[in-house]
Design a protein around this motif. Structure first.
Motif, PDB file in Angstrom:
ATOM      1  N   CYS A  50       0.831  -1.200   0.000  1.00  0.00           N
ATOM      2  CA  CYS A  50       0.000   0.000   0.000  1.00  0.00           C
ATOM      3  C   CYS A  50       0.872   1.260   0.000  1.00  0.00           C
ATOM      4  O   CYS A  50       1.950   1.288   0.607  1.00  0.00           O
ATOM      5  CB  CYS A  50      -0.914  -0.003   1.222  1.00  0.00           C
ATOM      6  SG  CYS A  50      -2.064   1.391   1.252  1.00  0.00           S
ATOM      7  N   HIS A  52       0.247   3.794   1.590  1.00  0.00           N
ATOM      8  CA  HIS A  52       0.143   4.430   2.908  1.00  0.00           C
ATOM      9  C   HIS A  52       1.267   3.969   3.827  1.00  0.00           C
ATOM     10  O   HIS A  52       2.168   4.739   4.153  1.00  0.00           O
ATOM     11  CB  HIS A  52      -1.237   4.125   3.516  1.00  0.00           C
ATOM     12  CG  HIS A  52      -1.430   4.690   4.889  1.00  0.00           C
ATOM     13  ND1 HIS A  52      -2.131   4.039   5.869  1.00  0.00           N
ATOM     14  CD2 HIS A  52      -1.003   5.856   5.450  1.00  0.00           C
ATOM     15  CE1 HIS A  52      -2.139   4.775   6.958  1.00  0.00           C
ATOM     16  NE2 HIS A  52      -1.473   5.877   6.743  1.00  0.00           N
ATOM     17  N   GLN A  53       1.231   2.699   4.243  1.00  0.00           N
ATOM     18  CA  GLN A  53       2.252   2.200   5.174  1.00  0.00           C
ATOM     19  C   GLN A  53       2.966   0.965   4.658  1.00  0.00           C
ATOM     20  O   GLN A  53       3.516   0.194   5.450  1.00  0.00           O
ATOM     21  CB  GLN A  53       1.611   1.896   6.528  1.00  0.00           C
ATOM     22  CG  GLN A  53       1.137   3.145   7.238  1.00  0.00           C
ATOM     23  CD  GLN A  53       0.612   2.868   8.628  1.00  0.00           C
ATOM     24  OE1 GLN A  53       0.290   1.746   8.988  1.00  0.00           O
ATOM     25  NE2 GLN A  53       0.509   3.915   9.426  1.00  0.00           N
ATOM     26  N   LEU A  55       1.929  -1.769   3.735  1.00  0.00           N
ATOM     27  CA  LEU A  55       1.354  -3.051   4.147  1.00  0.00           C
ATOM     28  C   LEU A  55       0.753  -3.754   2.938  1.00  0.00           C
ATOM     29  O   LEU A  55       0.387  -3.106   1.959  1.00  0.00           O
ATOM     30  CB  LEU A  55       0.253  -2.817   5.193  1.00  0.00           C
ATOM     31  CG  LEU A  55       0.702  -2.195   6.514  1.00  0.00           C
ATOM     32  CD1 LEU A  55      -0.513  -1.837   7.356  1.00  0.00           C
ATOM     33  CD2 LEU A  55       1.621  -3.143   7.256  1.00  0.00           C
ATOM     34  N   CYS A  74      -7.463  -1.224  -0.033  1.00  0.00           N
ATOM     35  CA  CYS A  74      -6.518  -1.674   0.978  1.00  0.00           C
ATOM     36  C   CYS A  74      -7.314  -1.980   2.243  1.00  0.00           C
ATOM     37  O   CYS A  74      -7.981  -1.092   2.796  1.00  0.00           O
ATOM     38  CB  CYS A  74      -5.452  -0.617   1.272  1.00  0.00           C
ATOM     39  SG  CYS A  74      -4.328  -1.153   2.597  1.00  0.00           S
ATOM     40  N   ALA A  76      -6.250  -2.579   5.162  1.00  0.00           N
ATOM     41  CA  ALA A  76      -5.663  -2.104   6.415  1.00  0.00           C
ATOM     42  C   ALA A  76      -6.373  -0.849   6.934  1.00  0.00           C
ATOM     43  O   ALA A  76      -6.830  -0.813   8.081  1.00  0.00           O
ATOM     44  CB  ALA A  76      -4.168  -1.832   6.237  1.00  0.00           C
ATOM     45  N   HIS A  77      -6.461   0.183   6.101  1.00  0.00           N
ATOM     46  CA  HIS A  77      -7.074   1.434   6.542  1.00  0.00           C
ATOM     47  C   HIS A  77      -8.040   2.006   5.517  1.00  0.00           C
ATOM     48  O   HIS A  77      -8.400   3.180   5.589  1.00  0.00           O
ATOM     49  CB  HIS A  77      -6.002   2.481   6.865  1.00  0.00           C
ATOM     50  CG  HIS A  77      -4.949   1.994   7.800  1.00  0.00           C
ATOM     51  ND1 HIS A  77      -3.667   1.722   7.397  1.00  0.00           N
ATOM     52  CD2 HIS A  77      -5.005   1.688   9.119  1.00  0.00           C
ATOM     53  CE1 HIS A  77      -2.959   1.286   8.423  1.00  0.00           C
ATOM     54  NE2 HIS A  77      -3.743   1.253   9.478  1.00  0.00           N
ATOM     55  N   ALA A  79      -7.883   2.602   2.118  1.00  0.00           N
ATOM     56  CA  ALA A  79      -7.540   3.399   0.935  1.00  0.00           C
ATOM     57  C   ALA A  79      -8.121   2.747  -0.315  1.00  0.00           C
ATOM     58  O   ALA A  79      -8.211   1.526  -0.418  1.00  0.00           O
ATOM     59  CB  ALA A  79      -6.022   3.535   0.803  1.00  0.00           C
ATOM     60  N   PRO A  92      -6.043   7.475   3.528  1.00  0.00           N
ATOM     61  CA  PRO A  92      -4.936   8.196   4.154  1.00  0.00           C
ATOM     62  C   PRO A  92      -3.769   8.502   3.219  1.00  0.00           C
ATOM     63  O   PRO A  92      -2.934   9.343   3.559  1.00  0.00           O
ATOM     64  CB  PRO A  92      -4.498   7.257   5.288  1.00  0.00           C
ATOM     65  CG  PRO A  92      -4.990   5.916   4.883  1.00  0.00           C
ATOM     66  CD  PRO A  92      -6.251   6.155   4.110  1.00  0.00           C
TER      67      PRO A  92
HETATM   68  S1  FES Z   1      -1.729   0.587   4.773  1.00  0.00           S
HETATM   69 FE1  FES Z   1      -3.208   0.761   3.190  1.00  0.00          FE
HETATM   70  S2  FES Z   1      -4.536   2.328   3.855  1.00  0.00           S
HETATM   71 FE2  FES Z   1      -3.071   2.154   5.432  1.00  0.00          FE
END
Ligand code: FES
Length: 126
Positions: A50, A52-53, A55, A74, A76-77, A79, A92
């Protein structure tokens, strides 16, 4: 046409079930992970990291899309990314992009493009 079997990521037909198919590049404990997807008649591929982080995007095998299949999600958060560009349209990391992996479709196979340096990609995961 001769096909380099080491560059085969999946069969085109394998994208039909979920719209996506995961693949790994290189061996060892830290291969580069990615996924290919269908966007209409086009096939695109991205690293499974991702914006973002960094992941992995998915929790379930070969599941990368929103319920309606229109965007990459994603888990995880939350996106959301465009399928054709990898551009984040919500979440994010809005405005960032997934990292594209160049592919081509030949004889019903999704192949890693010859220009992709597998060793360099894998080294970034080490
Ligand atoms: S790691 Fe994908 S939105 Fe945060």
């Amino acid at each position: 046409m001769e096909i380099d079997l080491e560059r085969v990521l999946c069969r085109l037909s394998e994208l039909d079930a979920t719209g996506c198919r995961e693949f790994r590049l290189g061996g060892g404990e830290w291969p580069a992970l990615g996924f290919a997807l269908k966007a209409g008649a086009e096939v695109h591929a991205y690293l499974n990291r991702c914006a973002h982080q960094a992941l992995p995007l998915n929790m379930l095998p070969d599941r990368f899309l929103t319920h309606d299949g229109s965007l990459i999600l994603c888990t995880a958060h939350g996106a959301l990314f465009e399928k054709r560009t990898g551009f984040c349209v919500s979440g994010p990391c809005f405005g960032a992009s997934l990292e594209r992996v160049a592919v081509q479709v030949v004889a019903g196979l999704v192949l890693l493009d010859e220009a992709v340096d597998v060793a360099a990609l894998v080294a970034r995961f080490a």
